[in-house]
Scaffold this motif. Sequence first.
Motif, mmCIF file in Angstrom:
data_model
loop_
_atom_site.group_PDB
_atom_site.id
_atom_site.type_symbol
_atom_site.label_atom_id
_atom_site.label_comp_id
_atom_site.label_asym_id
_atom_site.label_seq_id
_atom_site.Cartn_x
_atom_site.Cartn_y
_atom_site.Cartn_z
ATOM 1 N N ASP A 63 3.210 -4.412 8.023
ATOM 2 C CA ASP A 63 4.346 -4.951 8.755
ATOM 3 C C ASP A 63 5.657 -4.253 8.444
ATOM 4 N N TYR A 64 5.795 -3.790 7.231
ATOM 5 C CA TYR A 64 7.056 -3.189 6.794
ATOM 6 C C TYR A 64 6.772 -1.846 6.123
ATOM 7 N N TRP A 65 7.671 -0.883 6.380
ATOM 8 C CA TRP A 65 7.489 0.473 5.862
ATOM 9 C C TRP A 65 8.763 0.967 5.211
ATOM 10 N N GLY A 66 8.596 1.714 4.133
ATOM 11 C CA GLY A 66 9.710 2.420 3.530
ATOM 12 C C GLY A 66 9.933 3.750 4.240
ATOM 13 N N GLN A 67 10.963 4.468 3.816
ATOM 14 C CA GLN A 67 11.368 5.682 4.509
ATOM 15 C C GLN A 67 10.589 6.919 4.083
ATOM 16 N N PRO A 82 2.151 17.673 6.753
ATOM 17 C CA PRO A 82 2.601 18.315 7.996
ATOM 18 C C PRO A 82 1.447 18.568 8.961
ATOM 19 N N GLY A 83 1.619 18.137 10.195
ATOM 20 C CA GLY A 83 0.609 18.360 11.219
ATOM 21 C C GLY A 83 -0.581 17.436 11.163
ATOM 22 N N LYS A 84 -0.541 16.464 10.252
ATOM 23 C CA LYS A 84 -1.674 15.547 10.110
ATOM 24 C C LYS A 84 -1.234 14.107 10.352
ATOM 25 N N GLU A 85 -2.206 13.249 10.579
ATOM 26 C CA GLU A 85 -1.909 11.836 10.760
ATOM 27 C C GLU A 85 -1.647 11.170 9.412
ATOM 28 N N ARG A 86 -0.943 10.065 9.468
ATOM 29 C CA ARG A 86 -0.700 9.295 8.256
ATOM 30 C C ARG A 86 -2.029 8.719 7.767
ATOM 31 N N GLU A 87 -2.272 8.811 6.471
ATOM 32 C CA GLU A 87 -3.543 8.351 5.930
ATOM 33 C C GLU A 87 -3.339 7.412 4.748
ATOM 34 N N THR A 124 -3.126 1.491 8.798
ATOM 35 C CA THR A 124 -1.681 1.501 9.024
ATOM 36 C C THR A 124 -1.266 0.412 10.014
ATOM 37 N N ASP A 125 -2.136 0.084 10.942
ATOM 38 C CA ASP A 125 -1.800 -0.899 11.977
ATOM 39 C C ASP A 125 -1.579 -2.291 11.406
ATOM 40 N N GLY A 147 0.806 -1.211 0.000
ATOM 41 C CA GLY A 147 0.000 0.000 0.000
ATOM 42 C C GLY A 147 0.834 1.254 0.000
ATOM 43 N N TRP A 148 0.180 2.340 -0.331
ATOM 44 C CA TRP A 148 0.765 3.679 -0.226
ATOM 45 C C TRP A 148 -0.019 4.465 0.808
#
Length: 121
Positions: free
Chosen positions: A109-113, A40-45, A105-106, A34-35
């Motif tokens: 398992d793996y995330w890029g930078q 800035p100032g917001k949660e990851r969506e 997001t939970d 997924g993407w």
Amino acid sequence: VQLQAFGGGLVQAGGSLRLSCAASGRTVSRYAMGWFRQAPGKEREFVAAISSSGGNTNYADSVKGRFTISRGDDRNLMYLQMDNLRPEDTAVYYCAASRLWSRSTDRYDYWGQGTEVTVSS
């Protein structure tokens, strides 16, 4: 598994960018991917997800019809074609891999930078 996202940059509103995500260390061919993005100032969506086979996709309403997620033939590469970009698409974009098919997001398992996308008006 290591994921690396790249392809971000500065683009004018209405323009296009193509993000890529490369997996290394272990194959993610059996993982959904997924993407996600975080302004800035917001949660990851959630932005978009694709199944392990590439046969199923899912998009956030905000990007539906403008963004296209896909996987490479070996399924260790993933892409996000972003067209008709808007200033509100400005964010850091992250790629991720999950054993489960999910928009959360939970569940990943793996995330890029992350790679930064800036859309100017």
